[in-house]
Motif scaffolding. Structure first.
Motif, PDB file in Angstrom:
ATOM      1  N   CYS A   4      -4.690  -3.441  -4.918  1.00 21.68           N
ATOM      2  CA  CYS A   4      -3.449  -4.139  -5.232  1.00 21.68           C
ATOM      3  C   CYS A   4      -3.599  -5.631  -4.883  1.00 21.68           C
ATOM      4  O   CYS A   4      -3.339  -6.030  -3.747  1.00 21.68           O
ATOM      5  CB  CYS A   4      -2.282  -3.525  -4.463  1.00 21.68           C
ATOM      6  N   ASP A  60      -1.705  -7.963  -5.526  1.00 24.33           N
ATOM      7  CA  ASP A  60      -0.414  -8.606  -5.325  1.00 24.33           C
ATOM      8  C   ASP A  60       0.108  -8.494  -3.895  1.00 24.33           C
ATOM      9  O   ASP A  60       1.159  -9.056  -3.579  1.00 24.33           O
ATOM     10  CB  ASP A  60       0.628  -8.004  -6.273  1.00 24.33           C
ATOM     11  N   GLU A  81       2.222  -1.780  -9.169  1.00 27.52           N
ATOM     12  CA  GLU A  81       1.189  -2.146 -10.136  1.00 27.52           C
ATOM     13  C   GLU A  81      -0.217  -1.904  -9.611  1.00 27.52           C
ATOM     14  O   GLU A  81      -1.195  -2.364 -10.200  1.00 27.52           O
ATOM     15  CB  GLU A  81       1.346  -3.623 -10.525  1.00 27.52           C
ATOM     16  N   GLU A 133      -3.757  -0.184  -8.684  1.00 25.12           N
ATOM     17  CA  GLU A 133      -4.709   0.710  -9.353  1.00 25.12           C
ATOM     18  C   GLU A 133      -5.120   1.813  -8.385  1.00 25.12           C
ATOM     19  O   GLU A 133      -5.519   1.530  -7.250  1.00 25.12           O
ATOM     20  CB  GLU A 133      -5.933  -0.086  -9.781  1.00 25.12           C
TER      21      GLU A 133
END
Length: 322
Positions: free
Chosen positions: A203, A205, A267, A269
């Motif tokens: 991630c 973010d 979001e 993965e």
């Protein structure tokens, strides 16, 4: 070999690797054996690597904390990459009462407010009003630490034998230290398997600097940062010997906890999901048991990285004397 004892260590998980290095440091000629293709295969490979003796006091006997307070120092002295930024315990607003319960059962923490949480973890600013910060704890990536221990053993003149189904002839060794977990249930009474589950997420973010424990009355979850924006998300323990794939319910709970911590995880993965059985005794305390020239180090439960240094010293004392 100049009178040095020849020692076979069976099992290249965290217990076996820690024992092998400790025995070599004490002067043993050590051969580490495992039929797996790499060191650390099994439950150790999927561990969180949290070095959190004070947090573990919430659900563990006092002996766990007493015997593991030096575990961060041991790992920092033996492998690179140990992070000593503490642990942060949080709860969503609906479960904030769990923080008080956690605090009553633990020590060596500071109660932190919204501003402190934002200072410790800027990406969590404004998301939580209260938490507990355990400044003296740390964490390590098992997938880097365990191969580093194997390399240290080689540098001390030991041997590592992997990826072979051939059983080594034990008659050539003075001592056999068995760290093979549930494979020796026939030799050790009361040993059971306890299921652990984990996800690896990538991630970009979200940035975290330390493990975060998200409290929930039924299934507390921890999120542990690793390199390259990877996070390990794990449940504590599940009383089941089912070693099959992860259930939909478990995956939803782990993912929901990560999303509750920070919506950026929506979001993320999913890199890997895994389950494993951790060897455990009824009291969940690891033991060192001697049967002649065989020494068994087993029952690590969820305390493998915390208590393996202490159990390795105990095994070494049996062989070399205290």
């Amino acid at each position: 070999m100049n009178g040095k004892p020849r020692i076979l260590v069976k099992g290249a998980g965290v217990a076996g690797l820690t024992a092998a290095v400790t025995l070599a440091e004490r002067g043993g000629v050590v051969t580490l054996y495992d039929c797996a293709e790499r060191v650390g295969a099994g439950a150790s490979w999927m561990a969180g690597g949290m070095l959190a003796p004070w947090c573990e006091a919430e659900s563990a006997p006092a002996e766990v904390t007493a015997q593991s307070v030096d575990s961060v120092d041991w790992w920092a002295a033996h492998v690179p990459g140990v992070v000593r930024e503490g642990s942060l315990v949080l709860a969503p607003a609906r479960d904030v009462g769990e923080l008080a319960r956690f605090g009553r059962r633990t020590s060596h923490f500071q109660t932190v407010g919204e501003a402190d949480i934002a200072r410790l973890e800027p990406d969590l600013a404004g998301r939580f009003q209260k938490g507990l910060f355990f400044a003296d704890e740390g964490h390590v990536d098992p997938r880097k630490a365990l191969p580093a221990l194997a390399q240290s053993l080689l540098q001390m003149g030991g041997q590592v034998v992997l990826a072979t189904a051939q059983t080594l002839d034990e008659s050539g060794f003075d001592w056999v230290v068995d760290c093979t977990g549930l494979h020796v249930r026939d030799q050790l009474d009361y040993l059971r398997g306890v299921r652990g589950e984990m996800l690896l997420l990538r991630c970009p973010d979200v940035i975290l600097h330390r493990p975060v424990r998200m409290l929930h009355p039924r299934i507390p979850v921890y999120i542990v940062p690793r390199d390259n924006h990877v996070f390990m998300v794990g449940a504590t323990m599940v009383e089941s010997e089912n070693a099959g794939g992860m259930t939909v319910r478990s995956m939803m709970e782990l993912l929901n906890s990560a999303w509750t911590l920070h919506p950026g995880f929506a979001e993320a993965e999913i890199l890997e999901m895994g389950t494993g059985l951790r060897p455990s005794y009824p009291d969940n305390m690891p033991r060192v048991v001697q049967q002649g020239r065989h020494v068994y180090v087993n029952g690590m439960y969820r305390h493998g990285f915390l208590l393996s240094p202490a159990r390795a010293r105990e095994a070494a004392d049996l062989i070399f004397g205290p």
